[in-house]
Design a protein around this motif. Structure first.
Motif, PDB file in Angstrom:
ATOM      1  N   SER A  82      22.477  38.767  39.701  1.00 46.37           N
ATOM      2  CA  SER A  82      23.404  38.624  38.573  1.00 46.37           C
ATOM      3  C   SER A  82      24.306  37.397  38.710  1.00 46.37           C
ATOM      4  O   SER A  82      24.822  36.894  37.715  1.00 46.37           O
ATOM      5  CB  SER A  82      24.267  39.884  38.415  1.00 46.37           C
ATOM      6  OG  SER A  82      25.102  40.057  39.536  1.00 46.37           O
ATOM      7  N   ASN A 126      32.613  48.134  37.771  1.00 40.21           N
ATOM      8  CA  ASN A 126      33.869  47.577  38.238  1.00 40.21           C
ATOM      9  C   ASN A 126      34.850  48.744  38.356  1.00 40.21           C
ATOM     10  O   ASN A 126      34.479  49.898  38.128  1.00 40.21           O
ATOM     11  CB  ASN A 126      34.415  46.463  37.337  1.00 40.21           C
ATOM     12  CG  ASN A 126      35.170  45.401  38.135  1.00 40.21           C
ATOM     13  OD1 ASN A 126      35.930  45.727  39.032  1.00 40.21           O
ATOM     14  ND2 ASN A 126      34.955  44.143  37.801  1.00 40.21           N
ATOM     15  N   TYR A 162      38.629  41.329  36.498  1.00 44.34           N
ATOM     16  CA  TYR A 162      38.008  41.268  35.170  1.00 44.34           C
ATOM     17  C   TYR A 162      38.338  39.932  34.522  1.00 44.34           C
ATOM     18  O   TYR A 162      39.517  39.568  34.414  1.00 44.34           O
ATOM     19  CB  TYR A 162      38.520  42.398  34.276  1.00 44.34           C
ATOM     20  CG  TYR A 162      38.821  43.681  35.016  1.00 44.34           C
ATOM     21  CD1 TYR A 162      37.808  44.588  35.348  1.00 44.34           C
ATOM     22  CD2 TYR A 162      40.123  43.982  35.414  1.00 44.34           C
ATOM     23  CE1 TYR A 162      38.093  45.750  36.042  1.00 44.34           C
ATOM     24  CE2 TYR A 162      40.414  45.146  36.107  1.00 44.34           C
ATOM     25  CZ  TYR A 162      39.396  46.022  36.428  1.00 44.34           C
ATOM     26  OH  TYR A 162      39.679  47.169  37.119  1.00 44.34           O
ATOM     27  N   THR A 194      31.768  45.371  29.702  1.00 42.34           N
ATOM     28  CA  THR A 194      30.692  44.443  29.348  1.00 42.34           C
ATOM     29  C   THR A 194      31.165  43.290  28.476  1.00 42.34           C
ATOM     30  O   THR A 194      30.434  42.317  28.283  1.00 42.34           O
ATOM     31  CB  THR A 194      29.550  45.178  28.622  1.00 42.34           C
ATOM     32  OG1 THR A 194      30.042  45.760  27.406  1.00 42.34           O
ATOM     33  CG2 THR A 194      28.956  46.269  29.507  1.00 42.34           C
ATOM     34  N   ASP A 236      33.868  38.013  30.653  1.00 39.32           N
ATOM     35  CA  ASP A 236      33.170  36.729  30.745  1.00 39.32           C
ATOM     36  C   ASP A 236      32.417  36.658  32.072  1.00 39.32           C
ATOM     37  O   ASP A 236      32.956  36.224  33.093  1.00 39.32           O
ATOM     38  CB  ASP A 236      34.191  35.594  30.633  1.00 39.32           C
ATOM     39  CG  ASP A 236      33.544  34.223  30.516  1.00 39.32           C
ATOM     40  OD1 ASP A 236      32.369  34.081  30.898  1.00 39.32           O
ATOM     41  OD2 ASP A 236      34.231  33.290  30.058  1.00 39.32           O
ATOM     42  N   THR A 237      31.144  37.085  32.062  1.00 38.76           N
ATOM     43  CA  THR A 237      30.370  37.132  33.308  1.00 38.76           C
ATOM     44  C   THR A 237      30.038  35.738  33.832  1.00 38.76           C
ATOM     45  O   THR A 237      29.957  35.537  35.051  1.00 38.76           O
ATOM     46  CB  THR A 237      29.073  37.937  33.119  1.00 38.76           C
ATOM     47  OG1 THR A 237      28.337  37.398  32.016  1.00 38.76           O
ATOM     48  CG2 THR A 237      29.374  39.407  32.848  1.00 38.76           C
ATOM     49  N   LYS A 238      29.869  34.770  32.941  1.00 35.45           N
ATOM     50  CA  LYS A 238      29.587  33.406  33.409  1.00 35.45           C
ATOM     51  C   LYS A 238      30.760  32.856  34.200  1.00 35.45           C
ATOM     52  O   LYS A 238      30.589  32.220  35.247  1.00 35.45           O
ATOM     53  CB  LYS A 238      29.279  32.496  32.218  1.00 35.45           C
ATOM     54  CG  LYS A 238      27.930  32.772  31.563  1.00 35.45           C
ATOM     55  CD  LYS A 238      27.642  31.776  30.453  1.00 35.45           C
ATOM     56  CE  LYS A 238      26.282  32.038  29.822  1.00 35.45           C
ATOM     57  NZ  LYS A 238      25.995  31.085  28.724  1.00 35.45           N
ATOM     58  N   PHE A 272      33.003  34.719  35.749  1.00 31.42           N
ATOM     59  CA  PHE A 272      33.029  35.477  37.002  1.00 31.42           C
ATOM     60  C   PHE A 272      32.058  34.871  38.011  1.00 31.42           C
ATOM     61  O   PHE A 272      32.389  34.708  39.195  1.00 31.42           O
ATOM     62  CB  PHE A 272      32.675  36.951  36.794  1.00 31.42           C
ATOM     63  CG  PHE A 272      32.447  37.681  38.099  1.00 31.42           C
ATOM     64  CD1 PHE A 272      33.515  38.175  38.817  1.00 31.42           C
ATOM     65  CD2 PHE A 272      31.169  37.794  38.630  1.00 31.42           C
ATOM     66  CE1 PHE A 272      33.318  38.790  40.061  1.00 31.42           C
ATOM     67  CE2 PHE A 272      30.958  38.410  39.871  1.00 31.42           C
ATOM     68  CZ  PHE A 272      32.037  38.914  40.579  1.00 31.42           C
ATOM     69  N   ASN A 273      30.834  34.578  37.575  1.00 34.13           N
ATOM     70  CA  ASN A 273      29.831  34.030  38.493  1.00 34.13           C
ATOM     71  C   ASN A 273      30.309  32.721  39.117  1.00 34.13           C
ATOM     72  O   ASN A 273      30.119  32.484  40.316  1.00 34.13           O
ATOM     73  CB  ASN A 273      28.512  33.807  37.756  1.00 34.13           C
ATOM     74  CG  ASN A 273      27.859  35.118  37.333  1.00 34.13           C
ATOM     75  OD1 ASN A 273      28.297  36.189  37.730  1.00 34.13           O
ATOM     76  ND2 ASN A 273      26.828  35.029  36.515  1.00 34.13           N
ATOM     77  N   SER A 327      28.675  40.730  41.828  1.00 35.98           N
ATOM     78  CA  SER A 327      28.425  41.293  40.504  1.00 35.98           C
ATOM     79  C   SER A 327      29.759  41.524  39.824  1.00 35.98           C
ATOM     80  O   SER A 327      30.726  41.956  40.462  1.00 35.98           O
ATOM     81  CB  SER A 327      27.674  42.624  40.607  1.00 35.98           C
ATOM     82  OG  SER A 327      27.673  43.302  39.366  1.00 35.98           O
ATOM     83  N   ALA A 328      29.801  41.270  38.526  1.00 38.43           N
ATOM     84  CA  ALA A 328      31.019  41.531  37.747  1.00 38.43           C
ATOM     85  C   ALA A 328      31.201  43.012  37.463  1.00 38.43           C
ATOM     86  O   ALA A 328      32.184  43.408  36.838  1.00 38.43           O
ATOM     87  CB  ALA A 328      30.956  40.754  36.431  1.00 38.43           C
TER      88      ALA A 328
END
Length: 427
Positions: free
Chosen positions: A28, A211, A358, A371, A374-376, A378-379, A395-396
């Motif tokens: 992820s 999370n 988060y 969900t 902003d996972t991008k 976070f990465n 992982s977020a």
């Protein structure tokens, strides 16, 4: 090529995906998993010799930090007498007595070897006790990989749940109803529709696998009330939050008494150990007393019990949880301040020694809200921190963990790294 990369390529030839648990693969977040060679206190070192501040703590068990000298001594003393017997030991009684003392809702307890085994067995027991089949779980709560728990919500409240994994038959999934976490109205509707069919409701009172997401007191009280009203068994899955958020677990924090509790992580002190327990009248349905079968060759393994029992003894020292919560709060407050300074949308929360990060303006209260983060971003933050020698969950959708070994210097070094990471996100 780094040694981590070489090991990962080698692992993929004989291990599916190169890992023995999916989140370790970095799928992820991207990049190469770190292969760990040793650990001590709040740190571990990878195959290339790089040191990291560890905020996963083996996903929760290492509440005292890695290789605590008293836990290590307890394990070494037991090792000299044998690894496994397949027969009872006095130490099994001692850890059972300790668990029952610390978690008042547990009158009797059965040791197992993993959290999945604990939740799977507790649900079978609930079904055997009630003579019913339907269970209720909540979106975003992970209770291990038993078939009946790898289920997501259908298109509506009255539709069957859908398997979230290949290999889970629809005939099994149809016995699981999946609801929204913290949604009291939906819970009441489900009991009105299915009340006489519901064997059990299983919930993480403090979720850690979407999370960190806390249950509201209103939600947990509604669960207790509906289960009591309809004769369903309320199961608190405290595999992750048990002994992590408080000495008596989340049920102590909320003041709510479940019928059964599943425990793991901390009670093994880093060794493979878990347990489920609760009301004596329900536990009496387990074999060899009753008709609900459950067994395990390594249940109550003496080495795992030694590590877990010593851990449970050490976390009872005065002020332990106050100090743990203080350090965890210092971490999340510092991260929030660093993000604010860089003008990066961010929020954080903690309870006891668990925390959540988060990339969103507000702390989430449900899986749907998680969900929306902003996972991008976070990465990018994850890799910036990894490069700086700080290891957060890859992982977020995973909580993080602080140990009693994370002192002010460790937290300070983390926040120094975070200021640089957040600044790079804002650039």
């Amino acid at each position: 090529m780094s040694k981590n990369q070489a090991l990962f390529e080698r692992a993929q030839r004989t291990i599916p995906g190169g890992v023995n648990s999916p989140v370790r693969a970095f799928r992820s977040v991207g990049g190469t998993p770190r292969f760990i060679e040793r650990a001590e206190g709040p740190y571990f070192w990878d195959a290339d010799g790089k040191r990291y501040i560890d905020y996963i703590g083996s996903w929760g068990p290492m509440i005292l930090g890695h290789v605590h000298p008293e836990v290590l001594d307890a394990v070494q003393r037991v090792l000299a007498h044998g690894f496994s017997f397949g027969a009872p030991t006095e130490a099994e009684i001692e850890i059972a007595e300790e668990i029952c003392k610390l978690v008042p809702s547990i009158e009797q307890v059965r040791m197992v070897s993993s959290g999945t085994e604990a939740t799977m067995s507790a649900l079978r027991l609930a079904r055997g006790f009630t003579g019913r089949s339907r269970i209720i779980k909540f979106e975003g709560c992970y209770h291990g990989h038993a078939d009946s728990l790898l289920v997501k919500a259908g298109s509506g409240l009255l539709t069957f749940g859908n398997p979230t994994s290949a290999g889970v038959p629809a005939d099994i999934a149809k016995h699981t109803t999946v609801l929204e976490y913290n949604n009291v109205e939906q819970l009441n509707e489900a009991f009105q529709a299915f009340g006489a069919e519901i064997a059990s409701v299983i919930v993480e009172p403090v979720a850690g696998n979407m999370n960190l997401v806390r249950a509201t007191p209103e939600f947990l009280n509604a669960l207790r009330d509906r289960c009591s009203e309809y004769g369903a068994v309320l199961i608190f899955d405290e595999v992750m939050c048990g002994f992590r958020v408080a000495l008596g677990g989340a049920q102590q924090v909320y003041g709510i008494k479940p019928d059964l509790t599943c425990l793991g992580k901390v009670i093994g002190g880093g060794m493979p150990a878990a347990a489920f327990g609760g009301r004596r009248d329900i536990m009496a349905h387990l074999a060899p007393l009753g008709g609900v079968y459950q067994a395990g060759t390594l249940s109550g393994n003496p080495i795992a019990v030694a590590a877990g029992l010593k851990t449970l003894q050490l976390i009872q020292r005065p002020g332990f949880y106050d100090d743990l919560a203080k350090q965890t709060r210092k971490l999340v407050d510092g991260l929030t301040a660093a993000a604010r300074e860089a003008k990066v949308p961010f929020s954080a929360d903690s309870i006891g020694g668990m925390f959540g990060l988060y990339f969103a303006e507000q702390v989430p209260a449900s899986f749907a809200q998680v969900t929306q983060g902003d996972t991008k971003r976070f990465n990018a933050f994850f890799h910036a921190m990894l490069d700086a020698g700080v290891y957060f969950a890859p992982s977020a959708f995973e909580a993080g963990f602080v140990s009693s070994a994370h002192d002010d210097d460790v937290i300070g070094a983390t926040l120094d790294a975070a200021r640089g990471a957040f600044a790079s996100l804002a650039a």
